[in-house]
Scaffold this motif. Sequence first.
Motif, PDB file in Angstrom:
ATOM      1  N   ALA A   1       0.316   1.500 -10.985  1.00  0.00           N
ATOM      2  CA  ALA A   1      -0.328   0.830  -9.846  1.00  0.00           C
ATOM      3  C   ALA A   1      -0.453   1.776  -8.657  1.00  0.00           C
ATOM      4  O   ALA A   1      -1.496   1.834  -8.008  1.00  0.00           O
ATOM      5  CB  ALA A   1       0.462  -0.416  -9.460  1.00  0.00           C
ATOM      6  N   ASN A   2       0.607   2.517  -8.377  1.00  0.00           N
ATOM      7  CA  ASN A   2       0.551   3.479  -7.272  1.00  0.00           C
ATOM      8  C   ASN A   2      -0.474   4.563  -7.548  1.00  0.00           C
ATOM      9  O   ASN A   2      -1.212   4.981  -6.656  1.00  0.00           O
ATOM     10  CB  ASN A   2       1.920   4.115  -7.033  1.00  0.00           C
ATOM     11  CG  ASN A   2       2.889   3.158  -6.379  1.00  0.00           C
ATOM     12  OD1 ASN A   2       2.500   2.240  -5.685  1.00  0.00           O
ATOM     13  ND2 ASN A   2       4.163   3.375  -6.605  1.00  0.00           N
TER      14      ASN A   2
ATOM     15  N   THR B   1       0.823  -1.207   0.000  1.00  0.00           N
ATOM     16  CA  THR B   1       0.000   0.000   0.000  1.00  0.00           C
ATOM     17  C   THR B   1       0.858   1.258   0.000  1.00  0.00           C
ATOM     18  O   THR B   1       0.393   2.307  -0.419  1.00  0.00           O
ATOM     19  CB  THR B   1      -0.950   0.031   1.205  1.00  0.00           C
ATOM     20  OG1 THR B   1      -0.196  -0.108   2.408  1.00  0.00           O
ATOM     21  CG2 THR B   1      -1.973  -1.078   1.107  1.00  0.00           C
ATOM     22  N   GLY B   2       2.090   1.149   0.449  1.00  0.00           N
ATOM     23  CA  GLY B   2       2.986   2.297   0.415  1.00  0.00           C
ATOM     24  C   GLY B   2       3.592   2.492  -0.964  1.00  0.00           C
ATOM     25  O   GLY B   2       3.645   3.606  -1.484  1.00  0.00           O
ATOM     26  N   ASP B   3       4.076   1.402  -1.587  1.00  0.00           N
ATOM     27  CA  ASP B   3       4.734   1.501  -2.885  1.00  0.00           C
ATOM     28  C   ASP B   3       4.768   0.124  -3.538  1.00  0.00           C
ATOM     29  O   ASP B   3       5.231  -0.841  -2.943  1.00  0.00           O
ATOM     30  CB  ASP B   3       6.168   2.025  -2.703  1.00  0.00           C
ATOM     31  CG  ASP B   3       6.857   2.315  -4.021  1.00  0.00           C
ATOM     32  OD1 ASP B   3       6.175   2.357  -5.054  1.00  0.00           O
ATOM     33  OD2 ASP B   3       8.078   2.516  -4.008  1.00  0.00           O
ATOM     34  N   PHE B   4       4.314   0.054  -4.775  1.00  0.00           N
ATOM     35  CA  PHE B   4       4.283  -1.213  -5.507  1.00  0.00           C
ATOM     36  C   PHE B   4       5.617  -1.537  -6.187  1.00  0.00           C
ATOM     37  O   PHE B   4       5.789  -2.631  -6.695  1.00  0.00           O
ATOM     38  CB  PHE B   4       3.201  -1.171  -6.596  1.00  0.00           C
ATOM     39  CG  PHE B   4       1.816  -1.382  -6.076  1.00  0.00           C
ATOM     40  CD1 PHE B   4       1.290  -2.646  -5.973  1.00  0.00           C
ATOM     41  CD2 PHE B   4       1.035  -0.313  -5.689  1.00  0.00           C
ATOM     42  CE1 PHE B   4       0.012  -2.849  -5.503  1.00  0.00           C
ATOM     43  CE2 PHE B   4      -0.243  -0.501  -5.212  1.00  0.00           C
ATOM     44  CZ  PHE B   4      -0.761  -1.768  -5.116  1.00  0.00           C
ATOM     45  N   GLU B   5       6.543  -0.603  -6.225  1.00  0.00           N
ATOM     46  CA  GLU B   5       7.755  -0.768  -7.021  1.00  0.00           C
ATOM     47  C   GLU B   5       8.572  -2.017  -6.687  1.00  0.00           C
ATOM     48  O   GLU B   5       9.023  -2.713  -7.598  1.00  0.00           O
ATOM     49  CB  GLU B   5       8.646   0.471  -6.922  1.00  0.00           C
ATOM     50  CG  GLU B   5       9.829   0.408  -7.861  1.00  0.00           C
ATOM     51  CD  GLU B   5      10.617   1.697  -7.890  1.00  0.00           C
ATOM     52  OE1 GLU B   5      11.702   1.678  -8.469  1.00  0.00           O
ATOM     53  OE2 GLU B   5      10.154   2.704  -7.347  1.00  0.00           O
ATOM     54  N   PRO B   6       8.778  -2.361  -5.415  1.00  0.00           N
ATOM     55  CA  PRO B   6       9.580  -3.570  -5.155  1.00  0.00           C
ATOM     56  C   PRO B   6       8.943  -4.853  -5.687  1.00  0.00           C
ATOM     57  O   PRO B   6       9.631  -5.848  -5.866  1.00  0.00           O
ATOM     58  CB  PRO B   6       9.673  -3.621  -3.628  1.00  0.00           C
ATOM     59  CG  PRO B   6       9.321  -2.280  -3.146  1.00  0.00           C
ATOM     60  CD  PRO B   6       8.439  -1.672  -4.183  1.00  0.00           C
ATOM     61  N   PHE B   7       7.649  -4.816  -5.962  1.00  0.00           N
ATOM     62  CA  PHE B   7       6.958  -6.044  -6.345  1.00  0.00           C
ATOM     63  C   PHE B   7       6.664  -6.138  -7.835  1.00  0.00           C
ATOM     64  O   PHE B   7       6.613  -7.237  -8.374  1.00  0.00           O
ATOM     65  CB  PHE B   7       5.647  -6.164  -5.557  1.00  0.00           C
ATOM     66  CG  PHE B   7       5.883  -6.201  -4.081  1.00  0.00           C
ATOM     67  CD1 PHE B   7       6.297  -7.359  -3.469  1.00  0.00           C
ATOM     68  CD2 PHE B   7       5.740  -5.056  -3.322  1.00  0.00           C
ATOM     69  CE1 PHE B   7       6.546  -7.391  -2.113  1.00  0.00           C
ATOM     70  CE2 PHE B   7       5.985  -5.085  -1.962  1.00  0.00           C
ATOM     71  CZ  PHE B   7       6.391  -6.248  -1.365  1.00  0.00           C
ATOM     72  N   VAL B   8       6.444  -5.006  -8.506  1.00  0.00           N
ATOM     73  CA  VAL B   8       6.067  -5.068  -9.916  1.00  0.00           C
ATOM     74  C   VAL B   8       7.020  -4.313 -10.835  1.00  0.00           C
ATOM     75  O   VAL B   8       6.806  -4.294 -12.039  1.00  0.00           O
ATOM     76  CB  VAL B   8       4.621  -4.551 -10.126  1.00  0.00           C
ATOM     77  CG1 VAL B   8       3.625  -5.450  -9.444  1.00  0.00           C
ATOM     78  CG2 VAL B   8       4.474  -3.136  -9.642  1.00  0.00           C
ATOM     79  N   GLY B   9       8.051  -3.685 -10.301  1.00  0.00           N
ATOM     80  CA  GLY B   9       8.990  -2.947 -11.140  1.00  0.00           C
ATOM     81  C   GLY B   9       8.599  -1.486 -11.254  1.00  0.00           C
ATOM     82  O   GLY B   9       7.480  -1.087 -10.945  1.00  0.00           O
TER      83      GLY B   9
END
Length: 116
Positions: free
Chosen positions: A67-68, A52-60
């Motif tokens: 997504a964010n 919920t904070g940041d999708f970057e570590p999971f989807v690039g």
Amino acid sequence: GTKTVCRKVVHMLQLTGVFSALLGTISLVSASVLLAVSFFLHDACEMSDIITGDFEPFVGDKVATAANACFNDTNLAEAFNMTEKVNFQQKLDEGLKQLDKINVSQSFQIVLGPLS
């Protein structure tokens, strides 16, 4: 007398051993299942907090921007810095105002004049 008492004690000890092994196995299996479930639920909560904070570590980084933006209720054009490219309403309105200033009848008279 003494032999029957000893046999009863031996049978009771054997029965106790069987029940101990059975209950120990059941306890170990149930503890393992509960531990696995609690790890899963704890990790799911931690993952949801991170996502919920940041999708970057999971989807690039490319997909994370969209997504964010969707998760935070942000316009996608703003998220991708494309507001200038898709904000054509003002330019369109200015163009339409200029069309109002043009005298189309006069322009047609210039063309139609030599034909009459």
